[in-house]
Design an enzyme around this catalytic site. Structure first.
Site, short mmCIF file in Angstrom:
data_model
loop_
_atom_site.label_atom_id
_atom_site.label_comp_id
_atom_site.label_asym_id
_atom_site.label_seq_id
_atom_site.Cartn_x
_atom_site.Cartn_y
_atom_site.Cartn_z
N PHE A 145 0.85 -1.19 0.00
CA PHE A 145 0.00 0.00 0.00
C PHE A 145 0.88 1.24 0.00
O PHE A 145 1.72 1.41 0.88
CB PHE A 145 -0.92 0.02 1.23
CG PHE A 145 -1.83 1.22 1.24
CD1 PHE A 145 -3.03 1.22 0.53
CD2 PHE A 145 -1.48 2.36 1.94
CE1 PHE A 145 -3.86 2.33 0.53
CE2 PHE A 145 -2.31 3.49 1.94
CZ PHE A 145 -3.50 3.47 1.23
N ASP A 230 9.15 2.57 1.78
CA ASP A 230 8.00 3.34 2.23
C ASP A 230 7.84 3.08 3.73
O ASP A 230 7.31 2.05 4.14
CB ASP A 230 6.76 2.89 1.45
CG ASP A 230 5.49 3.58 1.92
OD1 ASP A 230 5.50 4.17 3.01
OD2 ASP A 230 4.48 3.51 1.19
N LYS A 259 2.40 9.71 8.28
CA LYS A 259 1.68 9.26 9.48
C LYS A 259 2.23 9.90 10.76
O LYS A 259 1.99 11.07 10.99
CB LYS A 259 1.65 7.74 9.54
CG LYS A 259 0.85 7.14 8.37
CD LYS A 259 0.06 5.90 8.71
CE LYS A 259 -1.10 5.71 7.75
NZ LYS A 259 -0.74 5.10 6.48
C1 LIG Z 1 -0.88 5.48 5.07
C2 LIG Z 1 0.15 5.03 4.11
C3 LIG Z 1 0.38 5.70 2.90
C4 LIG Z 1 -0.47 6.86 2.44
O1 LIG Z 1 -0.35 7.96 3.27
P1 LIG Z 1 -1.46 9.12 3.19
O2 LIG Z 1 -0.98 10.15 4.18
O3 LIG Z 1 -2.77 8.50 3.56
O4 LIG Z 1 -1.46 9.62 1.79
C5 LIG Z 1 1.40 5.25 2.09
N1 LIG Z 1 2.16 4.21 2.45
C6 LIG Z 1 1.97 3.54 3.60
C7 LIG Z 1 2.87 2.41 3.95
C8 LIG Z 1 0.96 3.92 4.46
O5 LIG Z 1 0.75 3.23 5.59
#
Ligand SMILES: *Cc1c(COP(=O)(O)O)cnc(C)c1O
Length: 401
Positions: A145, A230, A259
């Protein structure tokens, strides 16, 4: 302003009732939250909830932490935004602090994780155009994700998204997690990077193994590719180290954070090694990016989380939570606990009623996330107390029975 934990604040208003003015993007429960403090939330009826979601692993210091409200208040009287085309004092200080804390060379600040990842993809493509003969493919992971912009949805491997918003952005071949041979097989002359979460968060807390990450680093080096981590969910203390990659000893070429970075306020970051920083003026930007206000918040959050005693406590709390979940698992004949630090999941084994468990927990005053029908995800504030962990386990015990 001081608030006691037992009483709703006088300014708490009753539920707004009709929420039809909101676009329908998710199914929300009826409750309307009016106030938060630490690990606790209150709704408009004054009912109190123990929060083990924390805005989806966002409020790393709990709700309304004093260091953040103070930084917001102080900076907001001095300078909020002078545009990304100018330096501000907090921006320079935060850039220095976050790069030296992560061992990366440069940072671009963003407002959301998706935007930071979008920047990572652009940076890798630009680097591929300059140094890899136009290579642009980024190998990503099934069930990964990376956000909800068009490119980050294309990079994500979320089942059910394949048919959405077609045509997708091309160039994101997918491989299964923890299968190094699959990555090797996917590499070709168009490949510029490998991108993944060190622990898949949204899909239910599935860690990439240390060996796999070390193998990816070696593959990237052997083929001249970039390794993009990420760490939007795993970064800033969530896994018991400041960054999850520190558990393995490898270093990424590009890393994204979000986050917890702003402890609930919109702050995200794209970090990279010097050799990869090939943006030229005009390639990247954004109206709100790197505002003095957000940089000032980021600075106090980083200071707080990187204090040695803070991370030691995260690891202690992780052990308490892990053990307690294992006791529940044994008592209710559930599956294993997985994850790292305070990003844990409990496998429900034969049960596939995680959604119902989360709904019933909400009734009982506990916020839990069910990322899959067979798993519960726990992502409390990093400063959650032992007593709060015990209270959570007691409620969950009742709910599971
Ligand atoms: C939450 C998340 C995103 C997206 O972040 P947003 O601030 O919602 O755009 C991308 N990568 C990971 C691993 C996430 O947990």
């Amino acid at each position: 302003m001081t608030m006691t934990s037992e009483h709703p604040h006088p300014s708490d208003s009753p539920a707004s009732g009709d929420a039809d003015a909101l676009m329908s993007i998710t199914t929300r429960p009826e409750v309307v939250f009016t106030r938060g403090e630490g690990s606790w939330l209150w709704d408009s009826d004054g009912k109190r909830y123990l929060d083990f979601i924390q805005g989806w692993a966002v409020n790393c210091l709990g709700h309304c932490p004093a260091v953040v409200t103070r930084a917001l208040a102080e900076q907001s009287t001095r300078l909020v935004n002078c545009s990304p085309a100018f330096y501000s004092d907090p921006l320079i200080r935060y850039a220095q602090a976050i790069t030296s804390a992560s061992g990366m060379d440069r940072v671009f600040l963003a407002n959301s994780g998706g935007e930071a990842n979008e920047g990572a993809i652009k940076l890798a493509r630009k680097w591929g155009a300059a140094h890899r003969n136009g290579a642009y493919e980024i190998i990503t992971t099934e069930h990964g994700f990376h956000g909800r912009t068009l490119a980050t949805m294309s990079a994500s491997g979320k089942p059910g998204w394949e048919a959405l918003f077609e045509p997708k952005v091309p160039g994101f071949p997918k491989v299964p997690l923890n299968d190094l041979a699959a990555v090797e097989a996917a590499i070709n002359e168009r490949t510029v990077a490998i991108m993944l979460e060190p622990i898949q968060g949204e899909s239910g807390v599935w860690p990439a193994s240390d060996d796999y990450l070390a193998g990816l680093r070696a593959l990237a080096d052997a083929h001249g590719l970039l390794l993009i981590l990420d760490e939007i969910q795993t970064g800033i203390g969530r896994t018991g180290k400041l960054f999850c990659f520190e558990h393995t000893g490898i270093q990424p070429d590009i890393m994204t954070l979000g986050k917890g970075l702003g402890a609930g306020t919109p702050l995200a970051a794209l970090l990279a090694r010097e050799a990869v920083c090939c943006f030229e003026p005009g390639d990247q930007g954004g109206t709100f990016n790197g505002s003095a206000l957000m940089a000032a918040v980021g600075l106090v959050v980083l200071q707080e989380v990187s204090a040695p005693a803070f991370l030691a406590r995260v690891n202690q709390a992780s052990g308490e939570l892990w053990q307690g979940l294992e006791v529940l698992s044994e008592r209710h004949q559930l599956g294993a606990v997985r994850g790292k630090g305070l990003l844990l999941a409990l496998d429900l084994g034969e049960r596939d009623d995680a959604g119902a468990v989360a709904a019933s927990a909400l009734e009982q005053g506990l916020l839990l996330n069910a990322p899959r029908p067979d798993s519960l995800r726990l992502m409390p504030a990093l400063n959650v107390s032992s007593a709060e962990i015990e209270q959570m386990l007691a409620i969950l015990d009742r709910v599971l029975a």
